[in-house]
Write a protein that holds these residues in place. Structure first.
Motif, mmCIF file in Angstrom:
data_model
loop_
_atom_site.group_PDB
_atom_site.id
_atom_site.type_symbol
_atom_site.label_atom_id
_atom_site.label_comp_id
_atom_site.label_asym_id
_atom_site.label_seq_id
_atom_site.Cartn_x
_atom_site.Cartn_y
_atom_site.Cartn_z
ATOM 1 N N MET A 1 50.463 50.544 49.756
ATOM 2 C CA MET A 1 50.664 49.179 49.255
ATOM 3 C C MET A 1 49.359 48.391 49.401
ATOM 4 S SD MET A 1 53.420 46.383 50.635
ATOM 5 C CE MET A 1 53.358 44.686 50.113
ATOM 6 N N ALA A 2 49.029 47.614 48.363
ATOM 7 C CA ALA A 2 47.800 46.819 48.414
ATOM 8 C C ALA A 2 47.849 45.854 49.585
ATOM 9 C CB ALA A 2 47.626 46.059 47.110
ATOM 10 N N ASP A 3 46.698 45.718 50.288
ATOM 11 C CA ASP A 3 46.671 44.766 51.399
ATOM 12 C C ASP A 3 46.052 43.434 51.001
ATOM 13 O OD1 ASP A 3 43.943 45.358 51.333
ATOM 14 O OD2 ASP A 3 44.087 46.781 52.980
ATOM 15 N N ARG A 4 45.396 43.379 49.838
ATOM 16 C CA ARG A 4 44.939 42.097 49.294
ATOM 17 C C ARG A 4 44.630 42.281 47.813
ATOM 18 N NH1 ARG A 4 38.622 40.641 50.236
ATOM 19 N NH2 ARG A 4 37.749 42.756 50.122
ATOM 20 N N ILE A 5 44.736 41.163 47.066
ATOM 21 C CA ILE A 5 44.405 41.155 45.642
ATOM 22 C C ILE A 5 43.316 40.117 45.427
ATOM 23 C CG2 ILE A 5 45.250 40.802 43.290
ATOM 24 C CD1 ILE A 5 48.064 41.469 44.325
ATOM 25 N N VAL A 6 42.180 40.554 44.917
ATOM 26 C CA VAL A 6 41.067 39.658 44.623
ATOM 27 C C VAL A 6 41.047 39.423 43.114
ATOM 28 C CG1 VAL A 6 38.567 39.355 44.699
ATOM 29 C CG2 VAL A 6 39.755 40.501 46.589
ATOM 30 N N VAL A 7 41.151 38.158 42.698
ATOM 31 C CA VAL A 7 41.182 37.801 41.281
ATOM 32 C C VAL A 7 39.879 37.110 40.919
ATOM 33 C CG1 VAL A 7 42.504 36.690 39.438
ATOM 34 C CG2 VAL A 7 43.674 37.457 41.521
ATOM 35 N N LEU A 8 39.168 37.673 39.953
ATOM 36 C CA LEU A 8 37.867 37.143 39.542
ATOM 37 C C LEU A 8 37.930 36.634 38.104
ATOM 38 C CD1 LEU A 8 35.506 39.969 40.902
ATOM 39 C CD2 LEU A 8 36.175 37.841 42.044
ATOM 40 N N GLY A 9 37.419 35.444 37.883
ATOM 41 C CA GLY A 9 37.298 34.924 36.527
ATOM 42 C C GLY A 9 35.976 35.342 35.900
ATOM 43 N N VAL A 10 35.981 35.404 34.577
ATOM 44 C CA VAL A 10 34.761 35.695 33.820
ATOM 45 C C VAL A 10 34.426 34.457 32.998
ATOM 46 C CG1 VAL A 10 33.653 37.175 32.096
ATOM 47 C CG2 VAL A 10 35.341 38.144 33.685
ATOM 48 N N GLY A 11 33.244 33.883 33.208
ATOM 49 C CA GLY A 11 32.856 32.662 32.530
ATOM 50 C C GLY A 11 32.433 32.887 31.097
ATOM 51 N N PRO A 12 32.218 31.801 30.347
ATOM 52 C CA PRO A 12 31.763 31.915 28.959
ATOM 53 C C PRO A 12 30.459 32.690 28.810
ATOM 54 C CG PRO A 12 32.505 29.682 29.425
ATOM 55 C CD PRO A 12 32.473 30.402 30.736
ATOM 56 N N ASP A 13 29.659 32.736 29.884
ATOM 57 C CA ASP A 13 28.411 33.496 29.815
ATOM 58 C C ASP A 13 28.610 34.975 30.129
ATOM 59 O OD1 ASP A 13 29.036 33.311 32.467
ATOM 60 O OD2 ASP A 13 27.097 32.509 33.107
ATOM 61 N N GLY A 14 29.871 35.367 30.387
ATOM 62 C CA GLY A 14 30.168 36.765 30.664
ATOM 63 C C GLY A 14 29.984 37.168 32.105
ATOM 64 N N ALA A 15 29.601 36.218 32.970
ATOM 65 C CA ALA A 15 29.356 36.551 34.370
ATOM 66 C C ALA A 15 30.629 36.403 35.197
ATOM 67 C CB ALA A 15 28.270 35.650 34.940
ATOM 68 N N LEU A 16 30.784 37.279 36.190
ATOM 69 C CA LEU A 16 31.909 37.183 37.116
ATOM 70 C C LEU A 16 31.720 35.998 38.057
ATOM 71 C CD1 LEU A 16 32.456 40.909 38.170
ATOM 72 C CD2 LEU A 16 33.995 39.518 36.780
ATOM 73 N N ALA A 17 32.850 35.383 38.435
ATOM 74 C CA ALA A 17 32.786 34.246 39.360
ATOM 75 C C ALA A 17 32.587 34.684 40.796
ATOM 76 C CB ALA A 17 34.065 33.425 39.243
ATOM 77 N N GLY A 18 32.696 35.965 41.050
ATOM 78 C CA GLY A 18 32.486 36.499 42.386
ATOM 79 C C GLY A 18 32.178 37.981 42.300
ATOM 80 N N ALA A 19 31.919 38.576 43.417
ATOM 81 C CA ALA A 19 31.572 39.996 43.441
ATOM 82 C C ALA A 19 32.812 40.860 43.601
ATOM 83 C CB ALA A 19 30.596 40.279 44.579
ATOM 84 N N ILE A 20 32.828 41.986 42.897
ATOM 85 C CA ILE A 20 33.900 42.951 43.089
ATOM 86 C C ILE A 20 33.739 43.548 44.493
ATOM 87 C CG2 ILE A 20 34.841 45.164 42.327
ATOM 88 C CD1 ILE A 20 34.007 44.431 39.500
ATOM 89 N N PRO A 21 34.789 43.542 45.310
ATOM 90 C CA PRO A 21 34.665 44.025 46.693
ATOM 91 C C PRO A 21 34.171 45.473 46.754
ATOM 92 C CG PRO A 21 36.749 42.863 46.365
ATOM 93 C CD PRO A 21 36.145 43.030 45.013
ATOM 94 N N ASP A 22 33.380 45.751 47.765
ATOM 95 C CA ASP A 22 32.847 47.107 47.934
ATOM 96 C C ASP A 22 33.955 48.120 48.190
ATOM 97 O OD1 ASP A 22 30.274 46.167 47.581
ATOM 98 O OD2 ASP A 22 29.933 45.872 49.740
ATOM 99 N N ASP A 23 35.047 47.660 48.829
ATOM 100 C CA ASP A 23 36.121 48.588 49.177
ATOM 101 C C ASP A 23 37.228 48.636 48.122
ATOM 102 O OD1 ASP A 23 37.093 46.048 49.558
ATOM 103 O OD2 ASP A 23 38.130 46.492 51.438
ATOM 104 N N VAL A 24 36.911 48.226 46.883
ATOM 105 C CA VAL A 24 37.952 48.150 45.857
ATOM 106 C C VAL A 24 38.571 49.523 45.610
ATOM 107 C CG1 VAL A 24 36.388 48.486 43.876
ATOM 108 C CG2 VAL A 24 38.535 47.213 43.590
ATOM 109 N N ALA A 25 39.924 49.536 45.552
ATOM 110 C CA ALA A 25 40.657 50.783 45.311
ATOM 111 C C ALA A 25 41.217 50.853 43.895
ATOM 112 C CB ALA A 25 41.795 50.918 46.323
ATOM 113 N N LEU A 26 41.299 49.705 43.193
ATOM 114 C CA LEU A 26 41.793 49.674 41.818
ATOM 115 C C LEU A 26 41.273 48.412 41.152
ATOM 116 C CD1 LEU A 26 43.733 50.779 39.552
ATOM 117 C CD2 LEU A 26 45.500 49.283 40.539
ATOM 118 N N VAL A 27 40.775 48.552 39.901
ATOM 119 C CA VAL A 27 40.333 47.406 39.112
ATOM 120 C C VAL A 27 41.266 47.277 37.909
ATOM 121 C CG1 VAL A 27 38.455 46.349 37.797
ATOM 122 C CG2 VAL A 27 37.944 47.739 39.814
ATOM 123 N N VAL A 28 41.861 46.093 37.753
ATOM 124 C CA VAL A 28 42.798 45.830 36.670
ATOM 125 C C VAL A 28 42.211 44.734 35.793
ATOM 126 C CG1 VAL A 28 45.144 45.126 36.065
ATOM 127 C CG2 VAL A 28 44.735 46.430 38.162
#
Length: 402
Positions: A1-28
């Motif tokens: 079971m996931a222990d946390r969900i990190v939600v990142l927005g993508v701005g009009p310039d195409g950049a992420l609002a934050g960094a994808i976690p190093d320990d990411v187990a799934l990207v949706v």
């Protein structure tokens, strides 16, 4: 079971609002965001698609899940669904500039007084209703509800002049801003994704501000007859208006028709409560009175000149309808309205003979219908006392789809 969900927005310039976690187990994410941002080798799941499958994957993934969405994911975005499905899993949300904020910024307008409505994955009726009555509206569109289809529906509904801005593919190399009117927008197909801005040129400069949400507080209803321009007393009386509005339930996102609108008092008050209203009348003089009354009270109406029920054909289906009489055309109107209207009908009748046939037709069509006599007496001076002066009684037939 996931222990946390990190939600990142993508701005009009195409950049992420934050960094994808190093320990990411799934990207949706959607396909274009995955193609650009997913780390090499990370397990991924594409959306849109089978959302239940995506949610099952999030639930069964051990460790950190990263969900990527456009703009601010908490603004008509994936955060609402995630919070409702995974209230037991911590959510970390990093928003980017929303598409709506980017669209208004592109034309140099503030948007703290804008009404924002989504037609993405939803019936576009709410977007049409908002654009009919509000001075500054942003619509989040969809392939099934394009700017052209929404603009065409507003033209059919008799919407007044609008500046139409389409902010297309903001943040992409082929980004574009199209600035036109309703007729121009109805003839222009643009690429996805896009945001549609609908601005009333006159009222956008004068619309009052309020601390209640993004729009002003509702205007009073059942206003005195003297608050409206009318012809020879041909106007729904305040008590009748109060009962009709209470039954129809006008409010933001609801689309109403006022058939045989006359001076437009019912239409104006429904719009003042936040509904989008199409006022229909065969008399051009009366329709102009409705326009003047709407302008006087600072609301927008769709105005359609035509004979009912033929005038109904091009209009977007209503949530609720008021018919101010109808004459010999009433049975033909009801035949169409009981099919096209979503939930509530109100009919004002001046003659007793029409009541029983109207009730029978509504009930035969599967609607629940009742009738009540509305009789009001005004207190007037008589010598050193007072008497009660009766107004003409009206029978209101109120119907609801079960």
């Amino acid at each position: 079971m996931a222990d946390r969900i990190v939600v990142l927005g993508v701005g009009p310039d195409g950049a992420l609002a934050g960094a994808i976690p190093d320990d990411v187990a799934l990207v949706v994410a959607g396909g274009r965001h995955l193609d650009v941002h997913a780390p090499a080798g990370a397990p991924t799941m594409r959306i849109p698609g089978d959302l239940d499958a995506a949610f099952d994957a999030i639930r069964t993934t051990d460790g950190t899940v990263c969900v990527i969405g456009s703009g601010d994911p908490g603004w008509f975005g994936i955060v609402r669904l995630l919070a409702s499905r995974f209230g037991d899993i911590p959510l970390e949300v990093y928003p980017a500039t929303s598409a709506v904020a980017g669209a208004f910024a592109a034309i140099g307008l503030p948007w703290d007084d804008a009404v924002v409505v989504s037609a993405h994955g939803r019936d576009p009726r709410a977007a049409i209703a908002a654009a009919l009555t509000h001075a500054k509206v942003a619509v989040m569109t969809a392939p099934s509800s394009t700017p052209a289809t929404i603009a065409g529906a507003l033209l059919d509904a008799g919407c007044g002049p609008r500046r139409v801005v389409m902010a297309v593919r903001l943040g992409h190399p082929d980004a574009a801003i199209h600035d036109t009117d309703l007729a121009g927008a109805a003839d222009l197909e643009v690429a996805e994704p896009n945001v549609l801005l609908l601005l009333d040129p006159e009222r956008v400069r004068t619309a009052p501000r309020s601390v209640v949400g993004h729009t002003r507080a509702p205007m009073p209803w059942a206003r005195p007859i003297g608050a409206y321009a009318h012809r020879d007393g041909q106007i729904s009386k305040p008590a009748v208006r109060a009962l009709v509005l209470a039954h129809l339930g006008p409010g933001p996102g609801r689309l109403l028709w006022d058939v045989g609108c006359g001076s437009g008092s019912v239409a104006v008050e429904a719009a003042g409560l936040g509904a989008g209203v199409v006022a229909i009348d065969r008399d051009a003089e009366q329709l102009e009175r409705a326009r003047v009354n709407a302008a006087t009270h600072g609301v927008g109406l769709g105005l359609v000149l035509g004979e009912a029920p033929a005038a109904f054909a091009p209009l977007p289906d209503p949530d609720a309808v008021f018919v101010g009489g109808g004459g010999t055309s009433l049975p033909a109107m009801l035949e169409l309205l009981t099919v096209r209207c979503r939930d509530r009908l109100a009919v004002a009748l001046a003659t007793i003979e029409r009541v029983a046939p109207t009730l029978a037709q509504l009930r035969d069509a599967g609607w629940e219908a009742t009738a009540q006599l509305v009789e009001v007496h005004d207190l007037v001076t008589l010598g050193d006392g007072h008497r009660l002066a009766p107004q003409n009684p009206i029978v209101l037939v109120l119907a609801e789809r079960p």
